[in-house]
Design an enzyme around this catalytic site. Structure first.
Site, PDB file in Angstrom:
ATOM      1  N   SER A   1       1.173  -0.852  -0.075  1.00  0.00           N
ATOM      2  CA  SER A   1      -0.038   0.120   0.508  1.00  0.00           C
ATOM      3  C   SER A   1       0.547   1.088   0.050  1.00  0.00           C
ATOM      4  O   SER A   1       2.045   1.773  -0.801  1.00  0.00           O
ATOM      5  CB  SER A   1      -0.839   0.203   1.371  1.00  0.00           C
ATOM      6  OG  SER A   1      -1.348   1.112   0.825  1.00  0.00           O
TER       7      SER A   1
ATOM      8  N   GLU B   1      -9.801  -5.297  -3.297  1.00  0.00           N
ATOM      9  CA  GLU B   1      -8.230  -4.191  -2.446  1.00  0.00           C
ATOM     10  C   GLU B   1     -10.179  -3.752  -1.666  1.00  0.00           C
ATOM     11  O   GLU B   1      -9.581  -3.297  -0.874  1.00  0.00           O
ATOM     12  CB  GLU B   1      -7.515  -3.348  -3.914  1.00  0.00           C
ATOM     13  CG  GLU B   1      -6.862  -3.900  -3.851  1.00  0.00           C
ATOM     14  CD  GLU B   1      -6.162  -4.438  -3.531  1.00  0.00           C
ATOM     15  OE1 GLU B   1      -5.464  -3.989  -2.495  1.00  0.00           O
ATOM     16  OE2 GLU B   1      -5.009  -4.687  -4.010  1.00  0.00           O
TER      17      GLU B   1
ATOM     18  N   HIS C   1      -7.937  -5.776   0.784  1.00  0.00           N
ATOM     19  CA  HIS C   1      -6.735  -4.911   0.898  1.00  0.00           C
ATOM     20  C   HIS C   1      -5.971  -5.449   2.548  1.00  0.00           C
ATOM     21  O   HIS C   1      -6.330  -5.439   3.720  1.00  0.00           O
ATOM     22  CB  HIS C   1      -6.778  -3.542   1.231  1.00  0.00           C
ATOM     23  CG  HIS C   1      -5.847  -2.257   0.822  1.00  0.00           C
ATOM     24  ND1 HIS C   1      -5.171  -2.336  -0.157  1.00  0.00           N
ATOM     25  CD2 HIS C   1      -4.936  -1.567   1.844  1.00  0.00           C
ATOM     26  CE1 HIS C   1      -3.629  -1.945  -0.156  1.00  0.00           C
ATOM     27  NE2 HIS C   1      -4.025  -0.854   1.630  1.00  0.00           N
TER      28      HIS C   1
END
Length: 514
Positions: free
Chosen positions: A192, A312, A406
């Site tokens: 990320s 995600e 995610h």
């Protein structure tokens, strides 16, 4: 080696000796300073080397974490984020199977995620023991976050948090051989926001020669529009009733600064945008957009491993109840996604045709994920001459509604699924064989440069880690990504209809992040 030496391994660094601990046959050193505390006259300034110390410094526990606000209650039920007070927050940790000069073991340097506002190296999921157990020297670090690390001011250099990361990488180059690591075989990895920082440094001229390979998980090389960051700083300044300068912000109590940052940042979201902190082009460390630089020939000889999760968006939408709100809004939510992604109506129509049974929130989430993440990672792999490998993590969490969201893959990458912090996101009963496969692929890439499947080519091979054995699909996202091939305007036209959509989204709560 005596029993005492076995209990307390001591290693010299350029600034003094440190004493770690043997834990499960791995030597661990925590809280080693790689730069001086970034406060007082150093606040909002680039990092400088730490003061040297005499004797042996104990390195048994994690050092202070960078100042950051806590996660909201909605997100804290899924994500752990320890807070360790103290000013000496520019520190790192080393796990090594053999703390002896000359061992020449490959190295993985890890940048944590957290939207550049949260996270630290002390998150239990990031336990480096499993990498060291499998023959890799693992290094994790803390760096400045939020306005301290990524605020943009007229009287201070940009990107101090990224400069912290560079300082840590330089420390590794100078010091890791003493811990048994090979400074010529350093892989830089991140997830990320950590992947965004890793991509920026791989492209940075000042990091040339410091990185052999890189892993970018759920984050492309990118920069944030400078005005977007300035708006974040200006809104904080208004709330704090001070000028939008580094000098004025340096005089604000740290707690007040974090509360103002959290209040202003509530309207930021990967799905619906808003002002946010990010790496910016600064003409120095980041002379140009990193994606353009990397596809234009920067970082020759650096191999890449990139990946994303299938769903995600579910971490961005599920905890705050945004899935239900977007599904209720229907066409209005799709229009908001069009504005966010700066695309025409043909894109959501194409997604609807490809996924006729999907709800509005799923279409919006996949559109935004493809626009912000998968499309640039495809472009990165397409534009590189050096080997690139791509994967998708597709195992769905056992937590209701989270899917393959995610950050879910991290417990598998680190083979840390036994940690309660990993189970917060994965639920109970995560498959160990999937962790073996995922972790093993990263270890192979760090060690040999190949994770175990075919490199990227015009057929677009993507390794899929999900239920059952990992397998390779060719172009599994190509139909969706082809919908973005038409050039989009730089900015959406500020039509009355678009303004009406945004107002309605705000009235319905879709622009608020819990």
């Amino acid at each position: 080696m005596t029993a005492a030496d076995r209990s307390n391994p001591v290693v010299g660094t350029p600034y003094g000796a440190v004493r770690g601990r043997w834990e499960r046959d791995v030597a661990v050193f925590r809280g080693i300073p790689y730069a001086a505390p970034p406060f007082g006259p150093r606040r909002f300034r680039p990092p400088v080397p730490p003061d040297r110390w005499d004797g042996v410094r104990e390195a048994a526990v994690f050092g202070p974490t960078a100042p950051k606000p806590p996660y909201s209650e909605a997100f804290a039920q899924y994500l752990s984020d320890p807070d360790i007070p103290g000013d000496d927050c520019l520190n790192l940790n080393v796990w090594t199977p053999d703390p002896a000069p000359g061992a020449r073991i490959p190295v993985l340097v890890w940048f944590h995620g957290g939207a550049l506002t949260r996270g630290s190296s002390a998150v239990p999921v990031y336990d480096g023991h499993t990498f060291a157990r499998d023959g890799v020297v693992f290094v994790s670090l803390n760096h400045r976050l939020g306005v301290e690390g990524y605020g943009l001011f007229p009287d201070a250099p940009a990107n101090p948090g990224l400069r912290d990361q560079l300082a840590a990488l330089q420390w590794v180059h100078e010091s890791i051989a003493a811990f048994g690591g090979d400074p010529d075989r350093v892989t830089l990895g991140g997830q990320s926001a950590g992947a965004i920082g890793a991509g920026a440094l791989v492209a940075a001229p000042q990091a040339r020669g410091l990185v052999r390979r890189a892993v970018l998980q759920s984050g492309p090389p990118e920069t944030t529009d400078r005005d977007k960051v300035r708006r974040m700083v200006r809104r904080m300044a208004t709330r704090l009733k001070v000028p939008a300068t580094a000098e004025a912000f340096a005089g604000v109590d740290r707690g007040h600064l974090l509360r103002a940052q959290a209040d202003v940042g509530r309207r930021s979201s990967p799905v619906l945008g808003g002002p946010a902190f990010g790496v910016v082009v600064d003409g120095d460390l980041v002379p140009r957009d990193p994606l353009e630089a990397l596809t234009g020939g920067a970082a020759p000889g650096v191999g890449l491993l990139t990946g994303w999760t299938r769903d995600e968006y579910r971490l961005w939408l599920v905890p705050g109840g945004l899935v239900e709100r977007l599904d209720r809004l229907g066409a209005v939510a799709l229009a908001g996604a069009m504005a966010r992604c700066r695309c025409g109506s043909e894109v959501p129509r194409g997604y609807r045709a490809l996924h006729p049974d999907a709800g509005t929130a799923e279409l919006v989430g996949q559109m935004v994920t493809d626009h912000l993440l998968r499309a640039p990672l495809h472009r990165l792999a397409d534009g590189r001459q050096d080997p690139s490998y791509v994967y998708e993590f597709a195992w769905p969490s056992n937590r209701p509604g989270m899917g393959a969201c995610h950050a879910l893959e991290l417990g598998f990458v680190f083979d840390s699924g036994r940690e309660p912090a990993a189970r917060k996101l994965a639920g109970e009963g995560a498959p160990q064989e999937l962790a073996d496969a995922m972790h093993g692929a990263w270890v192979r890439f760090v060690t040999d440069g190949s994770p175990g499947w075919e490199r990227w080519d015009p057929r677009h091979p993507v390794r899929v880690f999900g239920d059952g054995d990992p397998h390779t699909g060719h172009g599994p996202r190509d139909r969706e990504l082809a919908l973005w091939s038409a050039p989009a305007p730089e900015e959406p036209a500020p039509t009355p209809e678009l303004r009406s959509v945004i107002r309605r989204l705000r009235r319905n709560g879709a622009l608020r992040r819990t």
